[in-house]
Design an enzyme around this catalytic site. Structure first.
Site, PDB file in Angstrom:
ATOM      1  N   HIS A   1       0.836  -1.215   0.000  1.00  0.00           N
ATOM      2  CA  HIS A   1       0.000   0.000   0.000  1.00  0.00           C
ATOM      3  C   HIS A   1       0.869   1.263   0.000  1.00  0.00           C
ATOM      4  O   HIS A   1       0.565   2.239   0.692  1.00  0.00           O
ATOM      5  CB  HIS A   1      -0.984  -0.018   1.178  1.00  0.00           C
ATOM      6  CG  HIS A   1      -0.357  -0.092   2.546  1.00  0.00           C
ATOM      7  ND1 HIS A   1      -0.935  -0.784   3.586  1.00  0.00           N
ATOM      8  CD2 HIS A   1       0.774   0.451   3.059  1.00  0.00           C
ATOM      9  CE1 HIS A   1      -0.181  -0.664   4.677  1.00  0.00           C
ATOM     10  NE2 HIS A   1       0.846   0.087   4.380  1.00  0.00           N
TER      11      HIS A   1
ATOM     12  N   GLU B   1       5.143  -5.207   8.474  1.00  0.00           N
ATOM     13  CA  GLU B   1       3.766  -5.027   7.999  1.00  0.00           C
ATOM     14  C   GLU B   1       3.193  -6.313   7.409  1.00  0.00           C
ATOM     15  O   GLU B   1       1.974  -6.496   7.376  1.00  0.00           O
ATOM     16  CB  GLU B   1       3.722  -3.934   6.929  1.00  0.00           C
ATOM     17  CG  GLU B   1       3.912  -2.527   7.452  1.00  0.00           C
ATOM     18  CD  GLU B   1       3.835  -1.484   6.346  1.00  0.00           C
ATOM     19  OE1 GLU B   1       3.828  -0.292   6.676  1.00  0.00           O
ATOM     20  OE2 GLU B   1       3.795  -1.860   5.150  1.00  0.00           O
TER      21      GLU B   1
ATOM     22  N   HIS C   1      -0.966   5.109   9.670  1.00  0.00           N
ATOM     23  CA  HIS C   1       0.363   5.718   9.652  1.00  0.00           C
ATOM     24  C   HIS C   1       0.334   7.044  10.410  1.00  0.00           C
ATOM     25  O   HIS C   1       0.581   8.105   9.847  1.00  0.00           O
ATOM     26  CB  HIS C   1       0.843   5.913   8.217  1.00  0.00           C
ATOM     27  CG  HIS C   1       0.912   4.647   7.427  1.00  0.00           C
ATOM     28  ND1 HIS C   1      -0.214   4.039   6.892  1.00  0.00           N
ATOM     29  CD2 HIS C   1       1.966   3.852   7.085  1.00  0.00           C
ATOM     30  CE1 HIS C   1       0.154   2.925   6.254  1.00  0.00           C
ATOM     31  NE2 HIS C   1       1.459   2.800   6.355  1.00  0.00           N
TER      32      HIS C   1
ATOM     33  N   HIS D   1      11.023  -3.311   2.974  1.00  0.00           N
ATOM     34  CA  HIS D   1      11.402  -1.908   2.842  1.00  0.00           C
ATOM     35  C   HIS D   1      11.795  -1.348   4.195  1.00  0.00           C
ATOM     36  O   HIS D   1      11.375  -1.829   5.242  1.00  0.00           O
ATOM     37  CB  HIS D   1      10.288  -1.077   2.205  1.00  0.00           C
ATOM     38  CG  HIS D   1       9.015  -0.962   2.988  1.00  0.00           C
ATOM     39  ND1 HIS D   1       8.228  -2.032   3.331  1.00  0.00           N
ATOM     40  CD2 HIS D   1       8.357   0.142   3.450  1.00  0.00           C
ATOM     41  CE1 HIS D   1       7.144  -1.610   3.972  1.00  0.00           C
ATOM     42  NE2 HIS D   1       7.207  -0.302   4.069  1.00  0.00           N
TER      43      HIS D   1
END
Length: 280
Positions: free
Chosen positions: A12, A240, A59, A193
């Site tokens: 996402h 995540e 977030h 990431h």
């Protein structure tokens, strides 16, 4: 009764949303990524579900360090796109399904999962980017959405095993809902990431692809992966991917992989995508 007809997993990345919003999807940098979702868009257009249970992480938009729910279930009738510092994304308001959400809340809490119930919740790119990848830029989303926010930002996040078992509990909850509904469960986030520190920009393609293999064929092994392995192999934000396990747990033990896509890079991030169909 309600039934789970498919599971979908996708990254996402916020820059994907910006590329869509600014009309850059056919630019040389972005076109290969969006091409990997063409199959999914055709598949989704053919038979949109009644409801998507969309697992994502906030977030620091709806939650911050003053309140950090491990699992937060959106029970409202609608969810506004939030302002993440550059204005809300120009996407439709997300329409919820309060009746199914209330049933999920009751079933999951009585199944001993402690949920935070959100009767008001603004949603950020973690939820809207997956919808845009699958449904493009419609005037209204073609499905109702129940957000399920998971804390994977502030230590300690839930284990992969806890997420996998929550998915199984969602499967039981949906199966006990009396209305005839087609339900999909989406797990979002990842893949490898890291956005800060000495390893900023880390991408581990080998690890990512092993994860894509195993979550289809051996999800119990993926559920046993400890947090430290995600951090070491997939970067500080790679954790995540435990949210994909909620989706996988919600499906049957045996699944068919209808579509798989992996792409590097998208704003210094690896993008992974799966569409899974439960087998009898």
């Amino acid at each position: 009764m309600a039934r789970i007809t498919a599971g979908l997993a996708t990254s996402h990345v916020p820059a994907i949303g910006m590329a869509i919003d600014l009309g850059k999807t056919q630019d040389a940098y972005w076109q290969p990524l969006f091409a990997g979702y063409e199959w999914t868009r055709s598949w989704a257009d053919a038979a949109p579900p009644d409801v998507v249970i969309l697992v994502y992480n906030d977030h620091a938009s709806a939650f911050d360090l003053t309140m950090i729910p491990t699992f937060a279930l959106g029970t409202a009738a609608s969810f506004q796109p939030c302002d993440e510092g550059y204005g809300p994304r120009p996407v439709p308001v997300v329409q919820g399904h309060p009746e199914l959400a209330a049933h999920l809340a009751q079933s999951l809490i009585l199944d001993e999962f402690d949920l935070t119930l959100m009767n008001q919740l603004d949603v950020d790119h973690g939820l809207t980017v997956p919808l845009s990848l699958v449904y493009g830029q419609p005037e209204a989303w073609p499905t109702k959405v129940i957000p399920l926010a998971v804390n994977v930002v502030q230590y300690p996040p839930p284990t992969g095993n806890r997420c996998f078992n929550l998915g199984k509990a969602i499967r039981r909850a949906v199966a006990s809902y009396p209305e005839d509904l087609s339900v999909q469960v989406w797990g979002t986030g990842g893949m490898s990431h890291q956005i800060q520190g000495a390893r900023a920009g880390l991408i581990n393609q080998e690890w990512d692809n092993r994860f894509l293999d195993a979550i289809v064929s051996d999800p119990a092994a993926v559920a046993a992966i400890p947090h430290i392995e995600y951090l070491r192999e997939a970067g500080s934000e790679g954790v995540e991917m435990v949210m994909w396990l909620i989706m996988r747990g919600a499906l049957s033990d045996d699944v068919e992989a209808l579509h798989r896509f992996y792409h590097v890079p998208a704003s210094n991030t690896a993008v992974g995508h799966l569409v899974l169909q439960p087998q009898p």
